[in-house]
Design a protein around this motif. Structure first.
Motif, PDB file in Angstrom:
ATOM      1  N   GLU A   1       0.835  -1.210   0.000  1.00 60.29           N
ATOM      2  CA  GLU A   1       0.000   0.000   0.000  1.00 60.29           C
ATOM      3  C   GLU A   1       0.872   1.263   0.000  1.00 60.29           C
ATOM      4  OE1 GLU A   1      -3.619  -0.235   2.003  1.00 60.29           O
ATOM      5  OE2 GLU A   1      -3.754   1.911   2.388  1.00 60.29           O
ATOM      6  N   ILE A   2       1.950   1.228   0.760  1.00 61.05           N
ATOM      7  CA  ILE A   2       2.853   2.388   0.784  1.00 61.05           C
ATOM      8  C   ILE A   2       3.408   2.622  -0.620  1.00 61.05           C
ATOM      9  CG2 ILE A   2       5.107   3.209   1.633  1.00 61.05           C
ATOM     10  CD1 ILE A   2       4.412   1.592   4.239  1.00 61.05           C
ATOM     11  N   PHE A   3       3.842   1.543  -1.257  1.00 58.94           N
ATOM     12  CA  PHE A   3       4.424   1.628  -2.602  1.00 58.94           C
ATOM     13  C   PHE A   3       3.418   2.204  -3.610  1.00 58.94           C
ATOM     14  CE2 PHE A   3       5.563  -0.281  -6.718  1.00 58.94           C
ATOM     15  CZ  PHE A   3       6.888   0.131  -6.806  1.00 58.94           C
ATOM     16  N   ARG A   4       2.173   1.752  -3.488  1.00 58.41           N
ATOM     17  CA  ARG A   4       1.166   2.168  -4.461  1.00 58.41           C
ATOM     18  C   ARG A   4       0.612   3.572  -4.182  1.00 58.41           C
ATOM     19  NH1 ARG A   4       1.473  -1.837  -7.431  1.00 58.41           N
ATOM     20  NH2 ARG A   4       0.964  -3.996  -6.854  1.00 58.41           N
ATOM     21  N   ASN A   5       0.561   3.939  -2.883  1.00 57.19           N
ATOM     22  CA  ASN A   5      -0.120   5.197  -2.533  1.00 57.19           C
ATOM     23  C   ASN A   5       0.814   6.278  -2.006  1.00 57.19           C
ATOM     24  OD1 ASN A   5      -2.634   4.097  -3.207  1.00 57.19           O
ATOM     25  ND2 ASN A   5      -2.776   3.127  -1.211  1.00 57.19           N
ATOM     26  N   ILE A   6       2.093   6.152  -2.266  1.00 58.88           N
ATOM     27  CA  ILE A   6       3.035   7.157  -1.754  1.00 58.88           C
ATOM     28  C   ILE A   6       2.711   8.544  -2.325  1.00 58.88           C
ATOM     29  CG2 ILE A   6       4.810   6.650  -3.517  1.00 58.88           C
ATOM     30  CD1 ILE A   6       5.549   7.549   0.147  1.00 58.88           C
ATOM     31  N   ASP A   7       2.097   8.576  -3.515  1.00 55.05           N
ATOM     32  CA  ASP A   7       1.705   9.867  -4.110  1.00 55.05           C
ATOM     33  C   ASP A   7       0.683  10.610  -3.253  1.00 55.05           C
ATOM     34  OD1 ASP A   7       3.352   9.773  -6.276  1.00 55.05           O
ATOM     35  OD2 ASP A   7       1.925   8.667  -7.517  1.00 55.05           O
ATOM     36  N   GLN A   8      -0.099   9.830  -2.501  1.00 53.96           N
ATOM     37  CA  GLN A   8      -1.144  10.455  -1.673  1.00 53.96           C
ATOM     38  C   GLN A   8      -0.596  10.981  -0.355  1.00 53.96           C
ATOM     39  OE1 GLN A   8      -4.355   7.634  -1.231  1.00 53.96           O
ATOM     40  NE2 GLN A   8      -4.444   7.327  -3.436  1.00 53.96           N
ATOM     41  N   PHE A   9       0.657  10.649  -0.032  1.00 51.17           N
ATOM     42  CA  PHE A   9       1.252  11.132   1.213  1.00 51.17           C
ATOM     43  C   PHE A   9       1.555  12.618   1.059  1.00 51.17           C
ATOM     44  CE2 PHE A   9       5.140  11.928   3.743  1.00 51.17           C
ATOM     45  CZ  PHE A   9       4.572  11.775   4.985  1.00 51.17           C
ATOM     46  N   ASN A  10       0.919  13.447   1.913  1.00 52.06           N
ATOM     47  CA  ASN A  10       1.055  14.890   1.721  1.00 52.06           C
ATOM     48  C   ASN A  10       2.035  15.559   2.680  1.00 52.06           C
ATOM     49  OD1 ASN A  10      -0.416  14.626   4.002  1.00 52.06           O
ATOM     50  ND2 ASN A  10      -2.336  15.387   3.133  1.00 52.06           N
ATOM     51  N   ALA A  11       2.792  14.748   3.410  1.00 51.96           N
ATOM     52  CA  ALA A  11       3.844  15.252   4.303  1.00 51.96           C
ATOM     53  C   ALA A  11       3.316  16.159   5.420  1.00 51.96           C
ATOM     54  CB  ALA A  11       4.927  15.965   3.502  1.00 51.96           C
ATOM     55  N   GLU A  12       2.007  16.057   5.721  1.00 52.88           N
ATOM     56  CA  GLU A  12       1.486  16.804   6.878  1.00 52.88           C
ATOM     57  C   GLU A  12       1.989  16.165   8.170  1.00 52.88           C
ATOM     58  OE1 GLU A  12      -2.758  16.999   6.664  1.00 52.88           O
ATOM     59  OE2 GLU A  12      -2.709  18.482   5.060  1.00 52.88           O
ATOM     60  N   ALA A  13       2.065  14.832   8.145  1.00 52.64           N
ATOM     61  CA  ALA A  13       2.620  14.100   9.284  1.00 52.64           C
ATOM     62  C   ALA A  13       3.960  13.516   8.853  1.00 52.64           C
ATOM     63  CB  ALA A  13       1.675  12.985   9.680  1.00 52.64           C
ATOM     64  N   LYS A  14       4.664  12.909   9.827  1.00 52.12           N
ATOM     65  CA  LYS A  14       5.933  12.251   9.469  1.00 52.12           C
ATOM     66  C   LYS A  14       5.618  10.978   8.695  1.00 52.12           C
ATOM     67  CE  LYS A  14       8.052  12.453  13.680  1.00 52.12           C
ATOM     68  NZ  LYS A  14       9.086  12.014  14.620  1.00 52.12           N
ATOM     69  N   LEU A  15       6.568  10.555   7.875  1.00 53.24           N
ATOM     70  CA  LEU A  15       6.360   9.331   7.096  1.00 53.24           C
ATOM     71  C   LEU A  15       6.139   8.133   8.029  1.00 53.24           C
ATOM     72  CD1 LEU A  15       6.314   8.190   4.181  1.00 53.24           C
ATOM     73  CD2 LEU A  15       8.722   7.667   4.458  1.00 53.24           C
ATOM     74  N   SER A  16       6.910   8.090   9.127  1.00 55.43           N
ATOM     75  CA  SER A  16       6.773   6.972  10.071  1.00 55.43           C
ATOM     76  C   SER A  16       5.358   6.935  10.657  1.00 55.43           C
ATOM     77  CB  SER A  16       7.804   7.093  11.184  1.00 55.43           C
ATOM     78  OG  SER A  16       7.685   8.337  11.823  1.00 55.43           O
ATOM     79  N   THR A  17       4.789   8.110  10.938  1.00 59.26           N
ATOM     80  CA  THR A  17       3.421   8.190  11.479  1.00 59.26           C
ATOM     81  C   THR A  17       2.434   7.604  10.470  1.00 59.26           C
ATOM     82  OG1 THR A  17       4.055  10.220  12.589  1.00 59.26           O
ATOM     83  CG2 THR A  17       1.707   9.805  12.412  1.00 59.26           C
ATOM     84  N   TRP A  18       2.633   7.974   9.210  1.00 60.51           N
ATOM     85  CA  TRP A  18       1.757   7.485   8.128  1.00 60.51           C
ATOM     86  C   TRP A  18       1.854   5.965   8.011  1.00 60.51           C
ATOM     87  CZ3 TRP A  18       2.789   6.259   2.619  1.00 60.51           C
ATOM     88  CH2 TRP A  18       1.638   6.275   1.839  1.00 60.51           C
ATOM     89  N   ILE A  19       3.080   5.450   8.104  1.00 63.71           N
ATOM     90  CA  ILE A  19       3.286   3.996   7.983  1.00 63.71           C
ATOM     91  C   ILE A  19       2.606   3.262   9.144  1.00 63.71           C
ATOM     92  CG2 ILE A  19       5.051   2.179   8.022  1.00 63.71           C
ATOM     93  CD1 ILE A  19       6.878   4.156   6.495  1.00 63.71           C
ATOM     94  N   TYR A  20       2.819   3.770  10.365  1.00 63.57           N
ATOM     95  CA  TYR A  20       2.173   3.148  11.535  1.00 63.57           C
ATOM     96  C   TYR A  20       0.650   3.196  11.384  1.00 63.57           C
ATOM     97  CZ  TYR A  20       6.244   2.528  14.616  1.00 63.57           C
ATOM     98  OH  TYR A  20       7.399   2.084  15.192  1.00 63.57           O
ATOM     99  N   ARG A  21       0.138   4.325  10.852  1.00 63.01           N
ATOM    100  CA  ARG A  21      -1.316   4.476  10.690  1.00 63.01           C
ATOM    101  C   ARG A  21      -1.854   3.410   9.743  1.00 63.01           C
ATOM    102  NH1 ARG A  21      -2.475  10.178   8.907  1.00 63.01           N
ATOM    103  NH2 ARG A  21      -1.609  10.676  10.941  1.00 63.01           N
ATOM    104  N   ILE A  22      -1.130   3.192   8.648  1.00 64.10           N
ATOM    105  CA  ILE A  22      -1.565   2.154   7.689  1.00 64.10           C
ATOM    106  C   ILE A  22      -1.540   0.786   8.372  1.00 64.10           C
ATOM    107  CG2 ILE A  22      -0.989   0.977   5.525  1.00 64.10           C
ATOM    108  CD1 ILE A  22       0.113   3.639   4.496  1.00 64.10           C
ATOM    109  N   ALA A  23      -0.480   0.512   9.142  1.00 67.09           N
ATOM    110  CA  ALA A  23      -0.337  -0.785   9.816  1.00 67.09           C
ATOM    111  C   ALA A  23      -1.488  -1.012  10.802  1.00 67.09           C
ATOM    112  CB  ALA A  23       1.007  -0.856  10.538  1.00 67.09           C
TER     113      ALA A  23
END
Lengths: 100, 218
Positions: free
Chosen positions: B81-103
């Motif tokens: 999901e990270i690989f496919r949706n990295i374009d949707q990451f808007n850098a409002e939060a840290k990348l690690s936060t986004w990854i944990y959220r997906i998990a």
């Protein structure tokens, strides 16, 4: 007894303290790569299938319109006349008896 | 030509050195450069990301699911999901936060899916479906727990399973992954006081559950 249970509860709640982080099995990235590739393949197949279905539907539609022959228009007046003739129905004048 | 090859080699070495220096202070993946490289589909950066986060993601998943095989499968799904949706990451939060959220979200989805499967297991069994649908995780031992704590950890894990979803997620991230309340608040998109309240209620409920367990046990 109550103290013993409380002691057990506290010890159990602390069971995760100082625990080590669980680790993935070796070659996790290799397996992930394989999965990404197989997902790509299945997505490509899925996309082809969707396009093929759309094309088939369009072809069927155009064939239908090309060979469609509308049924001849039925004149309802003719049918009524035919029924009059067939069943010997005469026109009924509802006001016929009123005048007499 | 030789000059070009040398320049590429030096550039690669300096890039690696930059990443190492950054990882000692702040994470390379918190930088805009990393995000841009990931969005550009740079395979080496994605590999670094996976290697850095694989155990963290797996640890959260295994804590939530109580099953190593399913947790690893889910961890893979997280990275897909990270690989496919990295374009949707808007850098409002840290990348690690986004990854944990997906998990966390994926784990919760999976738990709900398992619950649905269990609910309809009797129906699917009529049609000869796999008995694996009605899985029982009561024999699960977390691989990171010390040997002397294994039994207690198992009892605690069973109690955690009975918590509400949010409480469970917060407790697992805090106790197993060692995340602070502030980090959990960012991951779960809640206020700090909400997370404190969640944790307070989780601990209270766990005490009740464990009390009942040991009363019935003795």
């Amino acid at each position: 007894m109550k103290n013993e249970i409380n002691d057990k509860v506290e010890k159990t709640l602390a069971a995760f303290d100082n625990m080590e982080r669980a680790e993935v099995k070796p070659f996790f990235y290799t397996r992930l790569q394989g999965r990404l590739q197989s997902d790509d393949k299945s997505m490509a197949i899925q996309r082809k299938f969707v396009w093929a279905t759309v094309v088939v539907i369009l072809i069927l539609n155009s064939l239908f319109y090309a060979f469609y022959e509308p049924a001849e228009d039925i004149n309802t007046d003719d049918v009524i006349v035919q029924m009059y003739d067939e069943y010997n129905i005469e026109q009924i004048d509802l006001l016929e008896d009123v005048g007499e | 030509m030789l000059f070009l090859i040398e320049w590429v080699t030096i550039k690669k070495e300096s890039d690696t050195a930059d990443k190492t220096i950054l990882s000692e202070n702040t994470s390379f993946f918190d930088t805009q450069e990393a995000i841009l490289q990931l969005k550009a589909g740079d395979e080496a950066t994605f590999k670094d990301l996976v290697l850095k986060f694989q155990n963290k993601v797996f640890n959260v998943c295994v804590g939530m699911l109580k099953n190593s095989e399913e947790a690893e499968d889910l961890a893979q799904e997280v990275f897909v999901e990270i690989f496919r949706n990295i374009d949707q990451f808007n850098a409002e939060a840290k990348l690690s936060t986004w990854i944990y959220r997906i998990a966390v979200n994926k784990s919760l989805e999976h738990i709900r899916y398992n619950k649905r499967q269990k609910r309809f297991a009797w129906l699917t069994s009529l049609f000869g479906a796999d008995e694996d649908l009605a899985r029982n995780y009561s024999d699960f031992y977390h691989p990171g727990v010390a040997l002397e704590n294994k039994e207690r950890a198992k009892v605690l894990h069973d109690a955690i399973d009975k918590l509400a979803e949010n409480q469970k997620a917060a407790f697992v991230m805090h106790k197993m992954e060692g995340l602070s309340y502030q980090e959990i608040a960012e991951i779960m998109q809640l206020s700090l006081s909400s997370v404190e309240s969640l944790m307070h209620r989780a601990k209270k409920r766990l005490r009740e559950l464990l009390n009942d367990f040991y009363k019935n046990d003795s």
